[in-house]
Design a protein around this motif. Sequence first.
Motif, PDB file in Angstrom:
ATOM      1  N   PRO A  39       0.805  -1.216   0.000  1.00  0.00           N
ATOM      2  CA  PRO A  39       0.000   0.000   0.000  1.00  0.00           C
ATOM      3  C   PRO A  39       0.842   1.274   0.000  1.00  0.00           C
ATOM      4  CG  PRO A  39      -0.897  -1.581   1.549  1.00  0.00           C
ATOM      5  CD  PRO A  39       0.439  -2.124   1.104  1.00  0.00           C
ATOM      6  N   GLY A  40       0.355   2.247  -0.733  1.00  0.00           N
ATOM      7  CA  GLY A  40       0.979   3.563  -0.809  1.00  0.00           C
ATOM      8  C   GLY A  40      -0.095   4.566  -1.151  1.00  0.00           C
ATOM      9  N   ARG A  41       0.149   5.390  -2.163  1.00  0.00           N
ATOM     10  CA  ARG A  41      -0.830   6.374  -2.628  1.00  0.00           C
ATOM     11  C   ARG A  41      -1.595   5.798  -3.810  1.00  0.00           C
ATOM     12  NH1 ARG A  41       0.955  11.065  -4.931  1.00  0.00           N
ATOM     13  NH2 ARG A  41      -0.924  12.164  -4.237  1.00  0.00           N
ATOM     14  N   ALA A  42      -2.921   5.822  -3.726  1.00  0.00           N
ATOM     15  CA  ALA A  42      -3.750   5.266  -4.793  1.00  0.00           C
ATOM     16  C   ALA A  42      -4.692   6.338  -5.337  1.00  0.00           C
ATOM     17  CB  ALA A  42      -4.570   4.084  -4.293  1.00  0.00           C
ATOM     18  N   LEU A  43      -4.953   6.254  -6.625  1.00  0.00           N
ATOM     19  CA  LEU A  43      -5.947   7.097  -7.281  1.00  0.00           C
ATOM     20  C   LEU A  43      -7.033   6.202  -7.846  1.00  0.00           C
ATOM     21  CD1 LEU A  43      -6.974   9.795  -8.491  1.00  0.00           C
ATOM     22  CD2 LEU A  43      -5.511   9.327 -10.481  1.00  0.00           C
ATOM     23  N   ASP A  44      -8.274   6.444  -7.430  1.00  0.00           N
ATOM     24  CA  ASP A  44      -9.432   5.720  -7.951  1.00  0.00           C
ATOM     25  C   ASP A  44     -10.178   6.673  -8.877  1.00  0.00           C
ATOM     26  OD1 ASP A  44     -11.639   4.163  -8.459  1.00  0.00           O
ATOM     27  OD2 ASP A  44     -12.353   4.086  -6.390  1.00  0.00           O
ATOM     28  N   ILE A  45     -10.067   6.426 -10.181  1.00  0.00           N
ATOM     29  CA  ILE A  45     -10.689   7.287 -11.193  1.00  0.00           C
ATOM     30  C   ILE A  45     -12.125   6.828 -11.427  1.00  0.00           C
ATOM     31  CG2 ILE A  45     -10.604   8.030 -13.607  1.00  0.00           C
ATOM     32  CD1 ILE A  45      -7.565   7.591 -13.504  1.00  0.00           C
ATOM     33  N   ILE A  66     -11.864  10.224  -7.255  1.00  0.00           N
ATOM     34  CA  ILE A  66     -12.495  11.300  -8.023  1.00  0.00           C
ATOM     35  C   ILE A  66     -13.716  10.783  -8.784  1.00  0.00           C
ATOM     36  CG2 ILE A  66     -10.301  12.519  -8.246  1.00  0.00           C
ATOM     37  CD1 ILE A  66     -10.285  11.678 -11.237  1.00  0.00           C
ATOM     38  N   ASP A  67     -14.702  11.648  -8.879  1.00  0.00           N
ATOM     39  CA  ASP A  67     -15.894  11.348  -9.661  1.00  0.00           C
ATOM     40  C   ASP A  67     -16.618  12.672  -9.888  1.00  0.00           C
ATOM     41  OD1 ASP A  67     -17.578   8.491 -10.198  1.00  0.00           O
ATOM     42  OD2 ASP A  67     -18.747  10.353 -10.341  1.00  0.00           O
ATOM     43  N   PRO A  68     -17.191  12.893 -11.068  1.00  0.00           N
ATOM     44  CA  PRO A  68     -17.884  14.161 -11.312  1.00  0.00           C
ATOM     45  C   PRO A  68     -19.291  14.234 -10.748  1.00  0.00           C
ATOM     46  CG  PRO A  68     -17.923  12.825 -13.290  1.00  0.00           C
ATOM     47  CD  PRO A  68     -17.073  12.081 -12.292  1.00  0.00           C
ATOM     48  N   VAL A  69     -19.821  13.128 -10.224  1.00  0.00           N
ATOM     49  CA  VAL A  69     -21.234  13.077  -9.836  1.00  0.00           C
ATOM     50  C   VAL A  69     -21.382  13.243  -8.320  1.00  0.00           C
ATOM     51  CG1 VAL A  69     -23.366  11.742  -9.938  1.00  0.00           C
ATOM     52  CG2 VAL A  69     -21.680  11.548 -11.783  1.00  0.00           C
ATOM     53  N   ALA A  70     -22.060  14.303  -7.912  1.00  0.00           N
ATOM     54  CA  ALA A  70     -22.205  14.620  -6.491  1.00  0.00           C
ATOM     55  C   ALA A  70     -22.930  13.513  -5.724  1.00  0.00           C
ATOM     56  CB  ALA A  70     -22.946  15.948  -6.324  1.00  0.00           C
ATOM     57  N   ALA A  71     -23.993  12.959  -6.298  1.00  0.00           N
ATOM     58  CA  ALA A  71     -24.770  11.927  -5.596  1.00  0.00           C
ATOM     59  C   ALA A  71     -23.931  10.680  -5.351  1.00  0.00           C
ATOM     60  CB  ALA A  71     -26.016  11.575  -6.394  1.00  0.00           C
ATOM     61  N   ALA A  72     -23.119  10.312  -6.319  1.00  0.00           N
ATOM     62  CA  ALA A  72     -22.247   9.149  -6.147  1.00  0.00           C
ATOM     63  C   ALA A  72     -21.236   9.397  -5.039  1.00  0.00           C
ATOM     64  CB  ALA A  72     -21.532   8.830  -7.460  1.00  0.00           C
ATOM     65  N   LEU A  73     -20.628  10.580  -5.035  1.00  0.00           N
ATOM     66  CA  LEU A  73     -19.629  10.894  -4.007  1.00  0.00           C
ATOM     67  C   LEU A  73     -20.254  10.947  -2.613  1.00  0.00           C
ATOM     68  CD1 LEU A  73     -17.344  13.574  -5.685  1.00  0.00           C
ATOM     69  CD2 LEU A  73     -16.757  11.220  -5.098  1.00  0.00           C
ATOM     70  N   GLU A  74     -21.478  11.426  -2.524  1.00  0.00           N
ATOM     71  CA  GLU A  74     -22.150  11.451  -1.221  1.00  0.00           C
ATOM     72  C   GLU A  74     -22.294  10.034  -0.669  1.00  0.00           C
ATOM     73  OE1 GLU A  74     -26.450  12.777   0.726  1.00  0.00           O
ATOM     74  OE2 GLU A  74     -25.851  13.550  -1.232  1.00  0.00           O
ATOM     75  N   GLY A  98     -10.255  17.533 -15.699  1.00  0.00           N
ATOM     76  CA  GLY A  98      -9.956  18.529 -14.678  1.00  0.00           C
ATOM     77  C   GLY A  98      -8.886  18.068 -13.719  1.00  0.00           C
ATOM     78  N   PHE A  99      -8.928  16.787 -13.369  1.00  0.00           N
ATOM     79  CA  PHE A  99      -7.920  16.261 -12.449  1.00  0.00           C
ATOM     80  C   PHE A  99      -6.541  16.280 -13.094  1.00  0.00           C
ATOM     81  CE2 PHE A  99      -5.414  12.941 -10.437  1.00  0.00           C
ATOM     82  CZ  PHE A  99      -5.567  13.271  -9.101  1.00  0.00           C
ATOM     83  N   LEU A 100      -6.463  15.887 -14.357  1.00  0.00           N
ATOM     84  CA  LEU A 100      -5.169  15.893 -15.045  1.00  0.00           C
ATOM     85  C   LEU A 100      -4.599  17.310 -15.119  1.00  0.00           C
ATOM     86  CD1 LEU A 100      -5.909  13.410 -17.961  1.00  0.00           C
ATOM     87  CD2 LEU A 100      -4.393  13.013 -16.012  1.00  0.00           C
ATOM     88  N   ASP A 101      -5.469  18.287 -15.275  1.00  0.00           N
ATOM     89  CA  ASP A 101      -5.016  19.673 -15.353  1.00  0.00           C
ATOM     90  C   ASP A 101      -4.470  20.175 -14.023  1.00  0.00           C
ATOM     91  OD1 ASP A 101      -5.693  19.835 -18.015  1.00  0.00           O
ATOM     92  OD2 ASP A 101      -7.632  20.809 -17.659  1.00  0.00           O
ATOM     93  N   SER A 102      -4.937  19.573 -12.918  1.00  0.00           N
ATOM     94  CA  SER A 102      -4.559  20.075 -11.595  1.00  0.00           C
ATOM     95  C   SER A 102      -3.714  19.101 -10.779  1.00  0.00           C
ATOM     96  CB  SER A 102      -5.826  20.400 -10.792  1.00  0.00           C
ATOM     97  OG  SER A 102      -6.594  19.218 -10.561  1.00  0.00           O
ATOM     98  N   ARG A 121      -6.820  10.103 -26.846  1.00  0.00           N
ATOM     99  CA  ARG A 121      -5.373   9.911 -26.695  1.00  0.00           C
ATOM    100  C   ARG A 121      -4.823  10.670 -25.496  1.00  0.00           C
ATOM    101  NH1 ARG A 121      -2.656   7.855 -31.010  1.00  0.00           N
ATOM    102  NH2 ARG A 121      -0.772   8.940 -30.326  1.00  0.00           N
ATOM    103  N   ASP A 122      -5.282  11.895 -25.287  1.00  0.00           N
ATOM    104  CA  ASP A 122      -4.766  12.689 -24.170  1.00  0.00           C
ATOM    105  C   ASP A 122      -5.156  12.079 -22.831  1.00  0.00           C
ATOM    106  OD1 ASP A 122      -3.582  14.477 -25.910  1.00  0.00           O
ATOM    107  OD2 ASP A 122      -5.250  15.906 -25.846  1.00  0.00           O
ATOM    108  N   LEU A 123      -6.399  11.597 -22.735  1.00  0.00           N
ATOM    109  CA  LEU A 123      -6.824  10.952 -21.491  1.00  0.00           C
ATOM    110  C   LEU A 123      -6.031   9.673 -21.242  1.00  0.00           C
ATOM    111  CD1 LEU A 123     -10.723  11.319 -21.537  1.00  0.00           C
ATOM    112  CD2 LEU A 123      -9.048  12.694 -20.282  1.00  0.00           C
ATOM    113  N   ALA A 124      -5.847   8.863 -22.270  1.00  0.00           N
ATOM    114  CA  ALA A 124      -5.113   7.609 -22.120  1.00  0.00           C
ATOM    115  C   ALA A 124      -3.668   7.866 -21.697  1.00  0.00           C
ATOM    116  CB  ALA A 124      -5.153   6.819 -23.419  1.00  0.00           C
ATOM    117  N   THR A 125      -3.017   8.817 -22.352  1.00  0.00           N
ATOM    118  CA  THR A 125      -1.646   9.160 -21.988  1.00  0.00           C
ATOM    119  C   THR A 125      -1.586   9.724 -20.577  1.00  0.00           C
ATOM    120  OG1 THR A 125      -1.078   9.618 -24.292  1.00  0.00           O
ATOM    121  CG2 THR A 125       0.347  10.576 -22.616  1.00  0.00           C
ATOM    122  N   GLY A 126      -2.555  10.578 -20.239  1.00  0.00           N
ATOM    123  CA  GLY A 126      -2.587  11.171 -18.908  1.00  0.00           C
ATOM    124  C   GLY A 126      -2.755  10.134 -17.813  1.00  0.00           C
ATOM    125  N   ILE A 127      -3.627   9.140 -18.048  1.00  0.00           N
ATOM    126  CA  ILE A 127      -3.811   8.068 -17.069  1.00  0.00           C
ATOM    127  C   ILE A 127      -2.488   7.354 -16.809  1.00  0.00           C
ATOM    128  CG2 ILE A 127      -4.863   5.790 -16.737  1.00  0.00           C
ATOM    129  CD1 ILE A 127      -7.330   6.941 -18.262  1.00  0.00           C
TER     130      ILE A 127
END
Length: 197
Positions: A39-45, A66-74, A98-102, A121-127
């Motif tokens: 275990p270390g630092r994990a990102l769940d997209i 991360i998730d863009p949907v408020a109801a899911a995150l709640e 947005g996450f990749l940008d920040s 392509r940008d999303l795949a490379t960013g992941i």
Amino acid sequence: MHDHGRPEPDDVERFYADGPRWSGLPNEALVHEAGRLTPGRALDIGCGEGADAVWLAEQGWEVTAIDPVAAALERARTLADAHGVTHRITFRQQDLTGFLDSALGTFDLVAGSYVPLPEDRDLATGICRLVGPGGALVWIHHLFDIREERMILDPGYLEPFAVAEFGGSMTYPAERNVTSGAGAHHHMDVVLRATRF
């Protein structure tokens, strides 16, 4: 919205608005793959209702979910509270672009289960570039009969980007044993695993 392809934002909001949608259990393939890692630092997209993020936190990971949907995150926060792991998870209402940008830094594990992203392509490379030295990428989606009609960022689309970034990857089919939730009728997944050495 059921094809798990490219839902519009309003479709996803409506999908979650009617109440809990998934089984509440962590993805079996993720458990298999991440269970072998330190275990270390994990990102769940696209964390959805949080079952994967909560399971990772229970194993000792420090999770950014991360998730863009408020109801899911709640619901994800409620699940984390119920399991006593809220202190190990940072929830962010944000889409991947947005996450990749920040994003600052990289992760020891980058994971996504059934994330409804378009082929890009940008999303795949960013992941791939979110994975730090010694880190792992685990990307899971349903095994569809006719992939080309879906046009989603699934393991088959992501694999050549993983090969370019990591020098290699493994993609394999995995049986699903899920009996409840919106995806229970899917019985086979495809899993991509890659490690940055």
